[in-house]
Design a protein around this motif. Structure first.
Motif, short mmCIF file in Angstrom:
data_model
loop_
_atom_site.label_atom_id
_atom_site.label_comp_id
_atom_site.label_asym_id
_atom_site.label_seq_id
_atom_site.Cartn_x
_atom_site.Cartn_y
_atom_site.Cartn_z
N GLU A 48 -4.93 4.27 6.22
CA GLU A 48 -5.38 5.27 5.03
C GLU A 48 -4.71 6.42 4.94
O GLU A 48 -4.69 6.72 4.41
N LYS A 49 -5.64 7.48 5.92
CA LYS A 49 -5.23 8.64 6.33
C LYS A 49 -3.51 8.94 6.38
O LYS A 49 -2.62 9.92 6.37
N LEU B 279 -1.05 6.68 4.83
CA LEU B 279 -0.32 6.30 3.81
C LEU B 279 0.68 7.47 2.93
O LEU B 279 1.74 7.27 2.57
N ASP C 147 -7.51 5.71 11.50
CA ASP C 147 -7.48 5.81 10.27
C ASP C 147 -6.00 5.14 9.73
O ASP C 147 -5.50 6.71 8.58
N ALA D 51 0.64 -1.40 0.15
CA ALA D 51 -0.40 -0.41 0.03
C ALA D 51 0.78 0.83 -0.02
O ALA D 51 0.87 2.12 -0.33
#
Length: 343
Positions: free
Chosen positions: A66-67, A69, A64, A17
């Motif tokens: 995702e934030k 990355l 989170d 990712a």
């Protein structure tokens, strides 16, 4: 190392990712030589341990991932920029089993590639999906981290010309050279995920301790590891005259006679182009083995190994203020692995 298998699985998954963000920011483009040189180390793999710390720190405080990355990619850019420049300074010809950037593209292009990786770190932060206030704070941490990296490297260079370095001086150097980036990674992850200052401080302490322990354990492995697992000759730090916590402890406790004996070998092949060719020479192996025995005589290797393990214990103790979670457990496991690994 069965207990670490699941951890490594998650490290690999998260690395993919982060890599998406890394190669989005350094695509194949013109000038081709510049971008090829900048992509060289990221493409060579590497475990992406520091980005993993960013993502898991965010999750460990309830945020989170995702934030996190883009900030995780930023940390990896800083790490790789420092490797490119370190390799130039050390005149190293191999990194991760591949020719170094300056070996392939020349010193001038390698310096530019390092500079590009450095600037891409800030571009990554600019793209982070967090509030402007958090972005500003993350930038502050990244700048402080980069400053400390340079200071640590400068001290390391300065130590090369000195006969003795004290334990405190060594720890200050390594705190900048390896401690700062782990600290920065954990702190940035925490900032992405929370406003809680106690959590942010706990992760900062964890990162600093783990980063220092990581390097000290590397120095221990250089003297006690299995050569096949280590991937390089045992005792290469002795031949190169590398100042470590082990050597600092030895100089604080050894007799003048033993110091003199040790100095016959220590740094004997520093800067010698033939040094690497001589590593398998029986006479050189014998010399190095004698030097290692002297370090063992004063308990210097055991002292450093225990110091690293104590740092990890303290690091994981600091995480106890966080709620229990798989993410927190992964950080604790990672810290333990770094001082149990055999390579």
């Amino acid at each position: 190392m069965g207990k670490y298998d699941e951890l490594f699985g998650r490290v690999k998954t998260m690395a993919k990712a982060v890599d998406e963000k890394i190669f989005e920011l350094i695509p194949e483009r013109e000038p081709k030589n510049l971008y090829d040189a900048a992509r060289h180390y990221p493409l060579a793999g590497g475990k992406r341990v520091r980005p993993f710390v960013v993502l898991r720190a965010t999750e460990a405080v309830g945020g989170d991932p995702e934030k996190a990355l883009y900030p995780a990619a930023a940390v990896e850019f800083i790490h790789n920029y420092s490797l490119v420049h370190d390799d130039i300074m050390d005149m190293d010809e191999l990194r991760r089993g591949r020719p170094t950037v300056h070996k392939v593209w020349g010193v001038n292009m390698a310096i530019l590639a390092g500079d590009l990786l450095f600037s891409k770190a800030f571009e990554a932060i600019a793209r982070a999906e967090v509030s402007p206030e958090k972005k500003a704070r993350i930038l502050e941490v990244l700048v402080k981290t980069s400053n400390e990296l340079c200071e640590g490297q400068a001290l390391d260079i300065e130590f090369e010309t000195r006969e003795e370095v004290t334990v405190d001086e060594y720890l200050k150097m390594i705190s900048g050279k390896t401690g700062a980036l782990f600290d920065g990674s954990a702190t940035i992850g925490a900032i992405v995920g929370t406003e809680d200052e106690e959590y942010i401080k706990a992760l900062s302490k964890w990162g600093r301790n783990v980063g220092i322990a990581f390097q000290i354990w590397d120095d221990v492995l250089d003297l006690i590891a299995d050569e096949e697992k280590l991937g390089k000759p045992v005792g290469s730090d002795i031949r190169k005259g590398k100042k470590t916590l082990i050597v600092s402890h030895f100089f604080q406790h050894a007799s003048e006679e033993d110091k003199a004996e040790f100095m016959k070998v220590f740094g004997k092949y520093a800067g010698d182009a033939k040094g690497d060719a001589l590593i398998h020479d029986e006479k050189v192996k014998e010399e190095v083995a004698k030097a290692i025995e002297l370090l063992k005589k004063y308990g210097s290797i055991d002292y450093a190994a225990q110091y690293a393990k104590n740092l990890v214990k303290e690091a994981n103790e600091a995480l106890k203020v966080l709620p229990e979670s798989e993410a927190r457990k992964d950080l604790e496991l990672l810290a333990e692995f770094l001082v149990e690994r055999e390579f």
